[in-house]
Motif scaffolding. Structure first.
Motif, PDB file in Angstrom:
ATOM      1  N   LEU A 132      62.021 -19.506 -15.392  1.00 15.20           N
ATOM      2  CA  LEU A 132      62.023 -19.155 -14.149  1.00 15.20           C
ATOM      3  C   LEU A 132      60.396 -18.953 -13.151  1.00 15.20           C
ATOM      4  O   LEU A 132      59.688 -18.935 -14.447  1.00 15.20           O
ATOM      5  CB  LEU A 132      62.524 -17.492 -14.016  1.00 15.20           C
ATOM      6  N   MET A 133      60.188 -20.144 -12.722  1.00 14.62           N
ATOM      7  CA  MET A 133      59.166 -20.179 -12.174  1.00 14.62           C
ATOM      8  C   MET A 133      59.339 -19.698 -10.418  1.00 14.62           C
ATOM      9  O   MET A 133      59.688 -19.857 -10.001  1.00 14.62           O
ATOM     10  CB  MET A 133      59.082 -22.184 -11.823  1.00 14.62           C
ATOM     11  N   HIS A 134      57.419 -19.889 -10.777  1.00 19.78           N
ATOM     12  CA  HIS A 134      57.230 -19.115  -8.949  1.00 19.78           C
ATOM     13  C   HIS A 134      55.842 -19.671  -8.745  1.00 19.78           C
ATOM     14  O   HIS A 134      54.732 -18.903  -9.753  1.00 19.78           O
ATOM     15  CB  HIS A 134      57.848 -17.918  -8.654  1.00 19.78           C
ATOM     16  N   PRO A 159      62.086 -13.528 -21.684  1.00 20.66           N
ATOM     17  CA  PRO A 159      61.457 -14.685 -22.422  1.00 20.66           C
ATOM     18  C   PRO A 159      61.343 -15.728 -20.983  1.00 20.66           C
ATOM     19  O   PRO A 159      60.298 -17.084 -21.707  1.00 20.66           O
ATOM     20  CB  PRO A 159      62.057 -14.789 -23.535  1.00 20.66           C
ATOM     21  N   ARG A 160      62.523 -16.078 -20.525  1.00 27.93           N
ATOM     22  CA  ARG A 160      62.595 -17.203 -19.980  1.00 27.93           C
ATOM     23  C   ARG A 160      61.723 -17.097 -18.690  1.00 27.93           C
ATOM     24  O   ARG A 160      61.369 -18.080 -17.617  1.00 27.93           O
ATOM     25  CB  ARG A 160      63.733 -17.941 -19.022  1.00 27.93           C
ATOM     26  N   ALA A 161      61.045 -15.425 -18.361  1.00 27.39           N
ATOM     27  CA  ALA A 161      59.706 -15.993 -17.042  1.00 27.39           C
ATOM     28  C   ALA A 161      58.841 -16.857 -17.291  1.00 27.39           C
ATOM     29  O   ALA A 161      58.037 -16.262 -18.068  1.00 27.39           O
ATOM     30  CB  ALA A 161      59.310 -14.478 -16.214  1.00 27.39           C
ATOM     31  N   LEU A 162      58.225 -17.205 -16.348  1.00 26.08           N
ATOM     32  CA  LEU A 162      57.195 -18.495 -16.870  1.00 26.08           C
ATOM     33  C   LEU A 162      56.287 -18.184 -15.333  1.00 26.08           C
ATOM     34  O   LEU A 162      55.183 -19.310 -15.986  1.00 26.08           O
ATOM     35  CB  LEU A 162      57.532 -19.862 -16.960  1.00 26.08           C
ATOM     36  N   TYR A 163      56.688 -17.353 -14.392  1.00 25.45           N
ATOM     37  CA  TYR A 163      55.703 -17.068 -13.650  1.00 25.45           C
ATOM     38  C   TYR A 163      53.878 -17.222 -13.718  1.00 25.45           C
ATOM     39  O   TYR A 163      53.096 -17.358 -13.400  1.00 25.45           O
ATOM     40  CB  TYR A 163      56.172 -17.137 -12.122  1.00 25.45           C
ATOM     41  N   PHE A 164      54.382 -16.002 -14.612  1.00 27.33           N
ATOM     42  CA  PHE A 164      52.354 -15.409 -14.979  1.00 27.33           C
ATOM     43  C   PHE A 164      51.904 -16.903 -15.674  1.00 27.33           C
ATOM     44  O   PHE A 164      50.212 -16.662 -15.606  1.00 27.33           O
ATOM     45  CB  PHE A 164      52.812 -14.487 -16.306  1.00 27.33           C
ATOM     46  N   GLU A 165      52.819 -17.181 -16.546  1.00 27.59           N
ATOM     47  CA  GLU A 165      51.990 -18.806 -17.818  1.00 27.59           C
ATOM     48  C   GLU A 165      51.326 -19.509 -16.142  1.00 27.59           C
ATOM     49  O   GLU A 165      50.051 -20.460 -16.910  1.00 27.59           O
ATOM     50  CB  GLU A 165      52.774 -19.192 -18.325  1.00 27.59           C
TER      51      GLU A 165
END
Ligand code: NCD
Length: 438
Positions: free
Chosen positions: A290-292, A308-314
């Motif tokens: 999940l990207m933003h 674990p699928r959240a990528l936005y802070f990375e």
């Protein structure tokens, strides 16, 4: 207006190529692993940040990048505090600020603004977001975040969701993903789809194929049962030919966007597509990153953050490292070069083509003529060189033979780029002294 044949700097994701991206991914790892080796790299250099729109991540991560490289920072964080508020043009602003700095990082509400800045600045310019058009360094960090999760981009499927028409991050990323061989599923909110001419250009440039898919979540997100897929050559799957509109089986990433109210996007928040935690149990999203680009609103609730699928802070975390690699390539090419970007021509003004039809184009806010550039091989398109909007060119003259031809005729395609003279109408060409070439 001063014209360069090629704009210096980083203005559009359209200038990326795979060699550049792959070398950048490696350089970012190198910098992140051994930051101390780079801490003097920009000693004595001054980098100006001129932000005529709000920013947290982009400006601070650029500033952080400059500090980590030992350079010095000048910042205008609010156009109201600069002479822009007194009516100073971009051209004058660019001339002045470039006398004080070795590189300019510019954000502006008009489409194509950084390309105007680049024509007047005596130093390279980085586009930090120009209106709805592009945000190339955001795309670099978005791709970098994906590259760390995926061994390979080719064959992946990414959904682009929300306010596609106003979101520069989604437009730039679409270009970057297409370049990496990714299949795009377009999930705009109602009334927020991008222009068909932008999509046509993506399809033509990358030789993509357009098809449709269905899934119950698509209906919930977009209000329509089916979504468009732009598929790179070589990814076309056999079973797709059996069913007219096949189901969408998986998404490898979903790029969410915010409703860009400041650009007049307006639909009821409830109708704006987003994620609710319960959707994450759907098999479609089983392995979906999940990207933003952030900032987020209701489309991405904080309950998702621990997934674990959240990528936005990375994505955001990578900002300074990616921007360090870009700054090094632009200011310290001697030691840390990256493969050349594909040049973006500055274009040529042609009053006969009339004003650019994009109301957000910088030609209108700056009161300047519309320069054109030409793209494509066998299907040439004429674009506003500043905002990439399609221009109404139906006839093409050859400056050396003084003959004019229909724009898509074989004779017109053969005219070499330096001899091209575009016309809207045949009569205009004849009045300009061109003979009808058939
Ligand atoms: C985005 C921008 O300004 O384009 N943010 C960012 O740079 N990280 C996205 C947005 O404002 O919605």
């Amino acid at each position: 207006m001063r014209l360069h044949p090629v704009l210096e700097g980083l203005h559009s994701a359209e200038t990326f190529n795979t060699e550049f991206l792959e070398a950048l991914f490696r350089r970012v790892r190198e910098i992140e692993a051994r930051p101390a080796e780079f801490q003097e790299a920009l000693r004595g250099r001054v980098i100006a940040h001129f932000f005529e729109e709000p920013s947290t991540r982009t400006r601070l991560s650029f500033e952080s990048a400059v500090h980590r490289l030992g350079g010095a920072v000048l910042t205008v964080a609010d156009a109201k505090s600069s002479s822009t508020s007194k009516g100073e043009t971009l051209a004058d602003g660019a001339r002045i600020v470039s006398a004080y700095a070795d590189l300019l990082i510019w954000r502006h509400p008009s489409d194509g603004a950084s390309r105007v800045v680049a024509q007047y600045a005596g130093v390279p310019v980085i586009n930090a977001g120009d209106g709805r058009l592009g945000h190339p360094t955001q795309t670099l960090l978005d791709l970098c975040a994906l590259e760390r999760r995926w061994p390979d981009f080719a064959g992946r499927t990414v959904g682009l969701m929300g306010d596609l028409v106003h979101s520069r991050t989604a437009r730039s990323l679409a270009w970057g993903l297409a370049l990496m061989g990714v299949r795009l599923v377009l999930l705009p909110g109602p009334g927020l789809d991008w222009e068909s001419s932008f999509e046509r250009r993506l399809i033509d440039h990358f030789g993509m194929r357009l098809r449709w898919v269905r899934h119950p979540l698509i209906q919930r997100w977009t209000g329509s049962a089916e979504a468009r897929v732009l598929e790179p050559k070589g990814l076309i799957q056999g079973h797709l030919f059996q069913e007219e509109v096949p189901p969408l089986e998986r998404l490898d990433a979903l790029y969410l966007t915010r409703m860009q109210r400041e650009r007049h996007a307006e639909i009821k928040p409830a109708a704006f597509p987003g994620i609710v935690p319960e959707m994450l149990r759907d098999p479609l999203l089983q392995d979906c990153l999940l990207m933003h680009a952030l900032p987020r609103r209701e489309e991405l609730p904080p309950e998702v953050d621990s997934d674990p699928r959240a990528l936005y802070f990375e994505q955001a975390r990578l900002g300074p490292w990616v921007r360090m690699a870009v700054l090094l390539a632009m200011l310290r090419e001697d030691a840390w070069p990256l493969p050349e970007l594909t040049p973006l021509p500055a274009g040529q003004p042609e009053p006969g083509l009339g004003p650019c039809s994009n109301a957000h184009c910088v030609t209108h806010s700056e009161g300047i003529p519309t320069p054109w550039r030409v793209v494509g091989g066998h299907r040439r398109q004429f674009l506003c060189a500043l905002c990439d909007t399609l221009l109404p060119v139906d006839y093409v003259g050859c400056r050396s033979t003084q003959r004019v031809h229909p724009a898509h005729s074989p004779a017109a395609i053969q005219i070499s780029p330096e001899n091209i003279q575009p016309f809207r109408q045949r009569e205009e060409a004849l009045a300009a002294g061109y003979a009808w070439g058939g």
